[in-house]
Design an enzyme around this catalytic site. Structure first.
Site, PDB file in Angstrom:
ATOM      1  N   SER A  18     -85.015  50.625  39.734  1.00 45.69           N
ATOM      2  CA  SER A  18     -84.218  51.067  39.565  1.00 45.69           C
ATOM      3  C   SER A  18     -83.888  52.144  38.628  1.00 45.69           C
ATOM      4  O   SER A  18     -82.547  52.857  39.207  1.00 45.69           O
ATOM      5  CB  SER A  18     -83.449  49.710  39.507  1.00 45.69           C
ATOM      6  OG  SER A  18     -83.603  49.350  37.962  1.00 45.69           O
ATOM      7  N   ASN A  19     -84.729  52.517  37.781  1.00 44.30           N
ATOM      8  CA  ASN A  19     -84.473  53.725  37.134  1.00 44.30           C
ATOM      9  C   ASN A  19     -85.027  54.873  37.845  1.00 44.30           C
ATOM     10  O   ASN A  19     -84.401  55.224  37.751  1.00 44.30           O
ATOM     11  CB  ASN A  19     -85.357  52.788  35.274  1.00 44.30           C
ATOM     12  CG  ASN A  19     -84.861  52.348  34.797  1.00 44.30           C
ATOM     13  OD1 ASN A  19     -83.369  52.854  33.892  1.00 44.30           O
ATOM     14  ND2 ASN A  19     -85.468  50.922  34.644  1.00 44.30           N
ATOM     15  N   ARG A  74    -110.368  49.658  32.844  1.00 45.77           N
ATOM     16  CA  ARG A  74    -109.195  50.305  33.052  1.00 45.77           C
ATOM     17  C   ARG A  74    -109.214  51.842  33.072  1.00 45.77           C
ATOM     18  O   ARG A  74    -108.995  52.840  33.190  1.00 45.77           O
ATOM     19  CB  ARG A  74    -108.160  50.192  31.110  1.00 45.77           C
ATOM     20  CG  ARG A  74    -106.837  50.349  31.163  1.00 45.77           C
ATOM     21  CD  ARG A  74    -106.519  49.701  30.751  1.00 45.77           C
ATOM     22  NE  ARG A  74    -105.842  47.799  29.621  1.00 45.77           N
ATOM     23  CZ  ARG A  74    -105.578  47.582  30.917  1.00 45.77           C
ATOM     24  NH1 ARG A  74    -104.484  48.120  30.730  1.00 45.77           N
ATOM     25  NH2 ARG A  74    -105.267  46.268  30.239  1.00 45.77           N
ATOM     26  N   MET A  99     -96.203  49.020  34.961  1.00 45.33           N
ATOM     27  CA  MET A  99     -96.668  47.843  33.997  1.00 45.33           C
ATOM     28  C   MET A  99     -98.404  47.983  33.824  1.00 45.33           C
ATOM     29  O   MET A  99     -98.883  46.729  33.828  1.00 45.33           O
ATOM     30  CB  MET A  99     -96.090  46.261  34.316  1.00 45.33           C
ATOM     31  CG  MET A  99     -94.351  46.384  34.741  1.00 45.33           C
ATOM     32  SD  MET A  99     -93.658  46.638  33.541  1.00 45.33           S
ATOM     33  CE  MET A  99     -93.831  45.099  32.613  1.00 45.33           C
ATOM     34  N   LEU A 102    -102.187  51.893  29.141  1.00 41.88           N
ATOM     35  CA  LEU A 102    -102.634  53.189  29.582  1.00 41.88           C
ATOM     36  C   LEU A 102    -103.702  53.217  28.555  1.00 41.88           C
ATOM     37  O   LEU A 102    -103.536  52.848  27.491  1.00 41.88           O
ATOM     38  CB  LEU A 102    -101.433  54.029  29.260  1.00 41.88           C
ATOM     39  CG  LEU A 102    -100.600  54.419  30.604  1.00 41.88           C
ATOM     40  CD1 LEU A 102     -99.592  55.077  30.317  1.00 41.88           C
ATOM     41  CD2 LEU A 102    -101.166  54.365  31.816  1.00 41.88           C
ATOM     42  N   HIS A 118     -88.148  51.198  27.506  1.00 43.20           N
ATOM     43  CA  HIS A 118     -88.753  50.080  26.965  1.00 43.20           C
ATOM     44  C   HIS A 118     -87.265  49.252  26.742  1.00 43.20           C
ATOM     45  O   HIS A 118     -86.341  49.383  26.139  1.00 43.20           O
ATOM     46  CB  HIS A 118     -89.242  49.965  25.608  1.00 43.20           C
ATOM     47  CG  HIS A 118     -89.489  48.276  25.326  1.00 43.20           C
ATOM     48  ND1 HIS A 118     -91.392  47.457  26.026  1.00 43.20           N
ATOM     49  CD2 HIS A 118     -89.356  47.731  24.054  1.00 43.20           C
ATOM     50  CE1 HIS A 118     -91.511  46.583  25.432  1.00 43.20           C
ATOM     51  NE2 HIS A 118     -90.151  46.226  24.706  1.00 43.20           N
ATOM     52  N   GLU A 152    -100.124  53.634  20.314  1.00 44.57           N
ATOM     53  CA  GLU A 152     -99.597  52.638  20.265  1.00 44.57           C
ATOM     54  C   GLU A 152     -98.780  51.700  20.861  1.00 44.57           C
ATOM     55  O   GLU A 152     -97.490  52.340  21.333  1.00 44.57           O
ATOM     56  CB  GLU A 152     -99.746  52.605  19.427  1.00 44.57           C
ATOM     57  CG  GLU A 152     -99.299  51.188  18.391  1.00 44.57           C
ATOM     58  CD  GLU A 152     -99.255  50.826  16.749  1.00 44.57           C
ATOM     59  OE1 GLU A 152     -99.181  49.869  16.472  1.00 44.57           O
ATOM     60  OE2 GLU A 152     -98.828  52.022  16.444  1.00 44.57           O
TER      61      GLU A 152
END
Ligand code: GAR
Length: 199
Positions: A18-19, A74, A99, A102, A118, A152
């Site tokens: 939706s964003n 990852r 989600m 990274l 966020h 971070e």
């Protein structure tokens, strides 16, 4: 004068998108192509089964799927994702409900051109379950934050925030819905402002 530089935006999603849709619709309505020489070049999802992909297609945006499950690590997923994104030569990479945590290598590669939304008033409530945690902590305000992404998690420089009240009887669902209304206003505005700030 409209800029002649082509500023591609790549949006990463994992969910309903939706964003992403709010940004695409604003780009189309405000004609960012003419204003900034900018446009949403692609939407990439790490999940094939998400409604956000169909939504992007219905808005006329190219979509790609890169499943993290196809990779052993990852680092390997992020390397493949970078290659996919870089095929669009992006000026800006927008995380919109993406989600995945990274790697530093990914974040450094896009330093200064990677942003996220966020669902909390950062620095409060980094991580998951932000709305329930705000209710449990008896906060009277909750909200959302657009920030630059740094290594971070949820700690990069803040670009924009919007607050909403936490009302008596709120559940995570009712609070989330109230915050989401603000996300859909805040994120397109933040991307607009980022584009405007670019030479
Ligand atoms: C949004 O509420 C966004 O703030 C959140 O996921 C939702 C995605 O919704 N992002 C995070 O929690 C990132 N840690 P959408 O797919 O409908 O845009």
């Amino acid at each position: 004068m409209p800029s002649k530089t082509k500023k591609n935006i790549v949006i990463l999603i994992s969910g309903s998108g939706s964003n992403m849709a709010a940004i695409v619709r604003t780009a189309q309505q405000q004609d960012w192509q003419r204003q900034f020489g900018a446009g949403v070049a692609a939407v990439i999802s790490n999940r094939a089964d998400t409604g956000g992909l169909q939504l992007a297609q219905s808005l006329g945006i190219a979509t790609q799927v890169l499943s993290h499950k196809a990779f052993d690590s990852r680092e390997a997923f992020d390397a493949a994702l970078m290659a996919l994104i870089d095929g669009y030569q992006p000026a800006l990479v927008v995380l919109a409900g993406f989600m995945r945590i990274l790697t530093p290598g990914f974040v450094n590669h896009y330093a200064g051109r990677l942003i996220n939304i966020h669902p909390s008033l950062l620095p409060a409530f980094t991580g998951l379950n932000t709305h329930q945690r705000a209710i449990d902590a008896a906060c009277t305000e909750a909200g959302c934050t657009v920030h630059q992404v740094t290594a971070e998690l949820d700690h990069g420089p803040i670009l924009a925030q919007a607050a909403v009240p936490v009302l008596p009887g709120d559940t995570a669902e009712t609070l989330s819905a109230r915050v989401l209304v603000q996300e859909h206003l805040l994120y397109p505005q933040a991307v607009h402002d980022w584009l405007q700030s670019q030479p």
